[in-house]
Design an enzyme around this catalytic site. Sequence first.
Site, PDB file in Angstrom:
ATOM      1  N   LYS A  28      -4.383 -11.644  -7.852  1.00 56.87           N
ATOM      2  CA  LYS A  28      -5.451 -12.553  -7.278  1.00 56.87           C
ATOM      3  C   LYS A  28      -6.831 -11.216  -7.806  1.00 56.87           C
ATOM      4  O   LYS A  28      -6.269 -10.276  -8.628  1.00 56.87           O
ATOM      5  CB  LYS A  28      -6.095 -12.090  -5.379  1.00 56.87           C
ATOM      6  CG  LYS A  28      -5.328 -10.028  -5.603  1.00 56.87           C
ATOM      7  CD  LYS A  28      -6.068 -10.654  -3.781  1.00 56.87           C
ATOM      8  CE  LYS A  28      -5.979  -9.401  -3.259  1.00 56.87           C
ATOM      9  NZ  LYS A  28      -5.934  -8.792  -2.531  1.00 56.87           N
ATOM     10  N   LYS A  44       0.607  -1.185   0.002  1.00 60.22           N
ATOM     11  CA  LYS A  44      -0.116   0.078   0.204  1.00 60.22           C
ATOM     12  C   LYS A  44       0.844   1.157   0.123  1.00 60.22           C
ATOM     13  O   LYS A  44       0.686   1.771  -0.941  1.00 60.22           O
ATOM     14  CB  LYS A  44      -0.504  -0.280   1.494  1.00 60.22           C
ATOM     15  CG  LYS A  44      -2.043  -1.158   1.061  1.00 60.22           C
ATOM     16  CD  LYS A  44      -2.993  -0.345   0.277  1.00 60.22           C
ATOM     17  CE  LYS A  44      -3.907  -1.187   0.344  1.00 60.22           C
ATOM     18  NZ  LYS A  44      -4.974  -2.337  -0.812  1.00 60.22           N
ATOM     19  N   LYS A 102     -10.758  -5.297  -5.616  1.00 63.01           N
ATOM     20  CA  LYS A 102     -10.904  -3.716  -6.075  1.00 63.01           C
ATOM     21  C   LYS A 102     -10.189  -3.013  -6.884  1.00 63.01           C
ATOM     22  O   LYS A 102     -10.248  -3.051  -7.799  1.00 63.01           O
ATOM     23  CB  LYS A 102     -11.647  -2.978  -4.896  1.00 63.01           C
ATOM     24  CG  LYS A 102     -13.133  -3.750  -4.542  1.00 63.01           C
ATOM     25  CD  LYS A 102     -13.246  -2.981  -3.091  1.00 63.01           C
ATOM     26  CE  LYS A 102     -12.785  -4.354  -2.071  1.00 63.01           C
ATOM     27  NZ  LYS A 102     -14.197  -4.568  -0.646  1.00 63.01           N
TER      28      LYS A 102
HETATM   29  P1  TYM Z   1     -11.562  -7.216   2.166  1.00 68.73           P
HETATM   30  O1  TYM Z   1     -12.412  -6.219   2.219  1.00 68.73           O
HETATM   31  O2  TYM Z   1     -10.444  -6.610   1.245  1.00 68.73           O
HETATM   32  O3  TYM Z   1     -11.364  -8.567   1.403  1.00 68.73           O
HETATM   33  C1  TYM Z   1     -12.586  -9.174   2.329  1.00 68.73           C
HETATM   34  C2  TYM Z   1     -12.483 -10.329   2.281  1.00 68.73           C
HETATM   35  O4  TYM Z   1     -12.915 -11.208   0.679  1.00 68.73           O
HETATM   36  C3  TYM Z   1     -11.416 -12.156   0.509  1.00 68.73           C
HETATM   37  N1  TYM Z   1     -10.904 -11.776  -0.630  1.00 68.73           N
HETATM   38  C4  TYM Z   1     -10.049 -13.123  -1.488  1.00 68.73           C
HETATM   39  N2  TYM Z   1     -10.247 -13.834  -1.108  1.00 68.73           N
HETATM   40  C5  TYM Z   1      -9.799 -14.575  -2.101  1.00 68.73           C
HETATM   41  N3  TYM Z   1      -9.947 -14.880  -3.386  1.00 68.73           N
HETATM   42  C6  TYM Z   1      -9.974 -13.336  -3.610  1.00 68.73           C
HETATM   43  N4  TYM Z   1      -9.415 -12.580  -4.700  1.00 68.73           N
HETATM   44  C7  TYM Z   1     -10.349 -12.453  -2.593  1.00 68.73           C
HETATM   45  N5  TYM Z   1      -9.984 -10.991  -2.703  1.00 68.73           N
HETATM   46  C8  TYM Z   1     -10.410 -10.736  -1.538  1.00 68.73           C
HETATM   47  C9  TYM Z   1     -10.617 -11.176   1.955  1.00 68.73           C
HETATM   48  O5  TYM Z   1      -9.694 -12.177   2.406  1.00 68.73           O
HETATM   49  C10 TYM Z   1     -11.093 -11.178   3.426  1.00 68.73           C
HETATM   50  O6  TYM Z   1     -11.617 -12.318   3.783  1.00 68.73           O
HETATM   51  N6  TYM Z   1      -8.359  -6.696   6.015  1.00 68.73           N
HETATM   52  C11 TYM Z   1      -9.154  -7.008   5.197  1.00 68.73           C
HETATM   53  C12 TYM Z   1     -11.026  -6.952   6.544  1.00 68.73           C
HETATM   54  C13 TYM Z   1     -11.180  -7.065   7.661  1.00 68.73           C
HETATM   55  C14 TYM Z   1     -10.951  -8.134   8.482  1.00 68.73           C
HETATM   56  C15 TYM Z   1     -11.225  -7.628   9.590  1.00 68.73           C
HETATM   57  C16 TYM Z   1     -11.016  -9.848   7.883  1.00 68.73           C
HETATM   58  C17 TYM Z   1     -11.178  -6.053   8.582  1.00 68.73           C
HETATM   59  N7  TYM Z   1     -10.831  -6.227   9.876  1.00 68.73           N
HETATM   60  C18 TYM Z   1     -10.971  -8.480  10.515  1.00 68.73           C
HETATM   61  C19 TYM Z   1     -11.738 -10.121   8.827  1.00 68.73           C
HETATM   62  C20 TYM Z   1     -11.313  -9.834  10.646  1.00 68.73           C
HETATM   63  C21 TYM Z   1      -9.685  -7.083   3.911  1.00 68.73           C
HETATM   64  O7  TYM Z   1      -8.764  -5.992   3.618  1.00 68.73           O
HETATM   65  O8  TYM Z   1     -10.411  -8.048   3.506  1.00 68.73           O
END
Ligand code: TYM
Length: 328
Positions: free
Chosen positions: A194, A111, A197
């Site tokens: 992967k 990032k 967004k």
């Molecule tokens: P975020 O918002 O990027 O994504 C949300 C969830 O979707 C999963 N994901 C994927 N899994 C497989 N393949 C992909 N291409 C893919 N893109 C997204 C992510 O693994 C995630 O489970 N840091 C986290 C948000 C967060 C969180 C937490 C999650 C904040 N606090 C506490 C769990 C527990 C995030 O940015 O996810």
Amino acid sequence: METVVSGIRPTGNLHLGNYFGAVKNFLRMQDEYKCYFFIADWHSLTTHPKPGDVESNVRKILAEYLACGVDPEKCSIYVQSDVKEVLELYLFLNMNAYLGELERVTSFKEKARQQPNNVNAGLLTYLTLMAADILIHRAHKVPVGKDQEQNMEMARHFARRFNQIYGSELFPEPQSFHYSAEAVKVPGLDGSGKMGKSEGNAIYLIDEPAAIRKKVMKAVTDQGPTEPNSVKPEPVENLFTMMKIVSAQDTYDYFNDKYNACEIRYGDMKKQLAEDIISFTSPIRERILEVASNQEYLNKVIAQGAEQARESAVKTLIEARKLIGFSR
Ligand code: TYM
């Protein structure tokens, strides 16, 4: 009963990566565990400091959770910023989080590269906030995709450190969880990496069929194999991985056999994949539109979730404060 926590940032709509990496597991877990699923609106400020209409972004994701089948009668669905207790735990965890370890985190480095003019303290401490989200409910299991593995490592690390420093067993060490043998990584169809967004390659649950067809038909492939049973190059492997996730096994086997026999026609494979994605997303899309139009229902879900999540959060904080030495 074991406790589960997971969240998604409201920086766009839900895509196939979010669904197959995370939400699909929420649907089964809500029948088996005490679950807290939230919308990580504070986290989105690390990359979008002026997010515009946060409220409507949050409602969009909420409607999508509900349309996928996440059920407020079975689990608590809430908005992160409704539970201010998370911030106090974030502060406590930050007091025992060190600059060196935060700077070494891969997602921070990535990032920081992507937004060199906005390497803010929130970005640096993204993972202490994520750990606070999880530890505030003393969660055992966290359903997330493969991309969150290092983040989960850090959440365990902060839980262990807190327990050690304050001589307690307040926090279980939270484990990533998925029903499949391995954590899921939904690939992008643009050659490598992967689906995401910020990668600009996402296929959204809300996408119209025509948009899905267009995205899939643009998937990167090659000339096709010339030797039987060749190893697939990454872009082609990604197309097959996507088909494995979305399509029926015999559809996958059919195209895999064609590939191995050097008879693959990628155009046919993409058409099939697009139709399989559309059959999967269409009913969800219809439900999203229906749920999103019922703002009163969304208000009710938000209020109920906030109350349930706060009740659990307050209990943890009372313990954490006591352990540190605050008596009120
Ligand atoms: P975020 O918002 O990027 O994504 C949300 C969830 O979707 C999963 N994901 C994927 N899994 C497989 N393949 C992909 N291409 C893919 N893109 C997204 C992510 O693994 C995630 O489970 N840091 C986290 C948000 C967060 C969180 C937490 C999650 C904040 N606090 C506490 C769990 C527990 C995030 O940015 O996810």
